[in-house]
Each structure stands twice: as C-alpha cells, then as structure tokens.
Design an enzyme around this catalytic site. Structure first.
Site, PDB file in Angstrom:
ATOM      1  N   SER A  49      -2.680  -3.123 -16.149  1.00 37.89           N
ATOM      2  CA  SER A  49      -2.568  -2.868 -14.714  1.00 37.89           C
ATOM      3  C   SER A  49      -2.192  -4.162 -14.024  1.00 37.89           C
ATOM      4  CB  SER A  49      -3.895  -2.341 -14.148  1.00 37.89           C
ATOM      5  OG  SER A  49      -3.749  -2.012 -12.778  1.00 37.89           O
ATOM      6  N   GLU A  50      -1.259  -4.091 -13.076  1.00 38.97           N
ATOM      7  CA  GLU A  50      -0.688  -5.309 -12.501  1.00 38.97           C
ATOM      8  C   GLU A  50      -1.687  -6.144 -11.709  1.00 38.97           C
ATOM      9  OE1 GLU A  50       1.682  -3.949  -8.585  1.00 38.97           O
ATOM     10  OE2 GLU A  50       2.127  -2.811 -10.390  1.00 38.97           O
ATOM     11  N   ASN A  51      -2.841  -5.564 -11.351  1.00 38.60           N
ATOM     12  CA  ASN A  51      -3.839  -6.377 -10.649  1.00 38.60           C
ATOM     13  C   ASN A  51      -4.659  -7.226 -11.622  1.00 38.60           C
ATOM     14  OD1 ASN A  51      -4.903  -3.808 -11.479  1.00 38.60           O
ATOM     15  ND2 ASN A  51      -6.776  -4.269 -10.342  1.00 38.60           N
ATOM     16  N   HIS A  88      -3.845 -12.551 -11.193  1.00 43.40           N
ATOM     17  CA  HIS A  88      -2.667 -11.752 -10.832  1.00 43.40           C
ATOM     18  C   HIS A  88      -1.384 -12.384 -11.356  1.00 43.40           C
ATOM     19  CE1 HIS A  88      -0.778  -9.179  -7.391  1.00 43.40           C
ATOM     20  NE2 HIS A  88      -1.066  -8.438  -8.447  1.00 43.40           N
ATOM     21  N   SER A  91      -0.918 -11.663 -14.920  1.00 39.70           N
ATOM     22  CA  SER A  91      -0.556 -10.264 -15.097  1.00 39.70           C
ATOM     23  C   SER A  91       0.949 -10.072 -14.913  1.00 39.70           C
ATOM     24  CB  SER A  91      -1.329  -9.389 -14.104  1.00 39.70           C
ATOM     25  OG  SER A  91      -1.057  -8.031 -14.322  1.00 39.70           O
TER      26      SER A  91
END
Length: 223
Positions: A49-51, A88, A91
């Site tokens: 997940s990008e977070n 972040h 990521s």
C-alpha cells in the site's frame, strides 16, 4: 436484459484468481482493496500500500481494528507474519523502482491501446485525486483495471481514445468489469470471459472501442 452484472465483491474475487504465488501487488483505492479479502491461503502474496505497508492481509474482524494499520484508502487492515510498515518515500521507491509485479487500479476510462484515465474527469467542479496512480501505472510490471463497464448514465468507459486527463499511456494489461474480462493486446481488446447471458454483440454495443472475441481467435488458431 437477460444477464446479471457482477457485484464489486465478485469482481474482486475474480481478480484474486489471477494473482500468482509470490507476487508483489499494490491494490488501489476503492474496489481493488477488496481483493485482499479473497486471496487464497495457499498462496504467499505480498500486498503493498502506497502509504507504507508491505505484506498486509484482509480486513480485521469488527471490533479488532488497529487505528495505526490502514491502507491508502483509510480502511483497516491486518498484518501478516513478517509484514512491515515504513516511510512514504520508501513506499514510492518500491513503486517507482519496478519492484511491483502487479498493481490493480480503478478507472474512469481505458482506451483500446491501454491508455488509462483514473485521476480526474476533467469537469470543472470535480476533485482531482492523483495519489500514486501515475507512479504505479509506469512502475508496476503489469497493470490490472477494475471498473463498471459503463457509467451510471450508460456511457462507455472502454473507449477508442481517452477524453479524460491521462494517468498513464499504453500501461493497462487487463480489464475486469462487471460484465467481462478483457486482455489488452497488440491486436486489440480481446474478451476472454463474459457473464452468463450476455452476447458478444450486446457487450460490443456497450463498448466504444472494438472488441475481439477470444473464442473466434482460438477457432482461427486451431483451424
């Protein structure tokens, strides 16, 4: 209408069938996040997940949510053994560095050449939502799209050319709608599956871009 459309959960379950063992997969906001609930236990799949999450699992049972464990859509998730969360920036390095095998995104439109539009409708009062879709569209090895086959007013979402602002060009590999599964190929849009009761002619009438019936392709190859 003599056919039934797939529900959002049914679309998610169908996509889950095509995710191979050992894959690193990003699930976009909205319908794609449901896929985590349908992945089989006998496969080791690393969800990103990008977070800043890697190796998370399905949604927790009601009452056992952890407010610190959410996906990019702000939905509660669980972590699998060995899972991690991180900055972040790290990521996005995963996304941009070609480390994801598959990303699954929602879409406003997909063009016949695989162009994707999913961040803005172009309307003056629409709220843009760029997120990480542009990074995913060019960074993932394969891009799957989940969406309704048409808009609420019946307009085609699979089109000859995009009329909405572009997210990524020539990036979509497969489309899963509430009516069918379509592979984006050099020859065109090949319909590999469709819901029971809908004819190819009916499906084409709901699609602006020309479609190719996979059964006809197979018949030609075997002739």
């Amino acid at each position: 209408m003599s056919y039934s459309k797939l529900s959002r959960d049914q679309i998610a379950a169908r996509v889950a069938q095509d995710i191979p063992d050992g894959a690193y997969v990003n699930l976009g906001i909205g319908l794609p996040t449901k896929i985590s609930n349908y992945l089989p236990n006998d496969k080791e799949i690393f969800l990103h997940s990008e977070n800043g999450l890697l190796a998370f699992g399905p949604a927790p049972e009601a009452g056992s949510e952890d407010p610190d464990l959410i996906n990019a859509g702000k939905e509660s998730v669980t972590m699998l053994t060995g899972g991690s969360f991180f900055h972040h920036g790290d990521s996005f390095a995963i996304m941009r560095g070609g480390h994801l095998d598959i990303c699954v995104l929602g879409a406003f439109q997909v063009a016949e050449n695989g162009d994707l539009a999913n961040w803005h409708t172009g309307e003056a009062d629409a709220i843009p939502a760029v997120g990480g879709a542009m990074d995913l569209a060019v960074g993932a090895k394969k891009v799957f799209v989940t969406m309704d086959h048409t808009t609420k007013t019946g307009a085609a979402k699979i089109v000859k050319s995009l009329t909405y602002p572009v997210t990524g060009k020539h990036c979509v590999d497969r489309i899963y709608t509430d009516l069918c599964v379509i592979d984006v190929t050099k020859q065109g849009l090949v319909v590999t599956e469709k819901v029971d009761g809908i004819s190819f002619k009916e499906l084409q009438a709901l699609t602006e871009a020309p479609l190719i019936d996979a059964t006809c392709v197979e018949q030609t190859r075997s002739a």
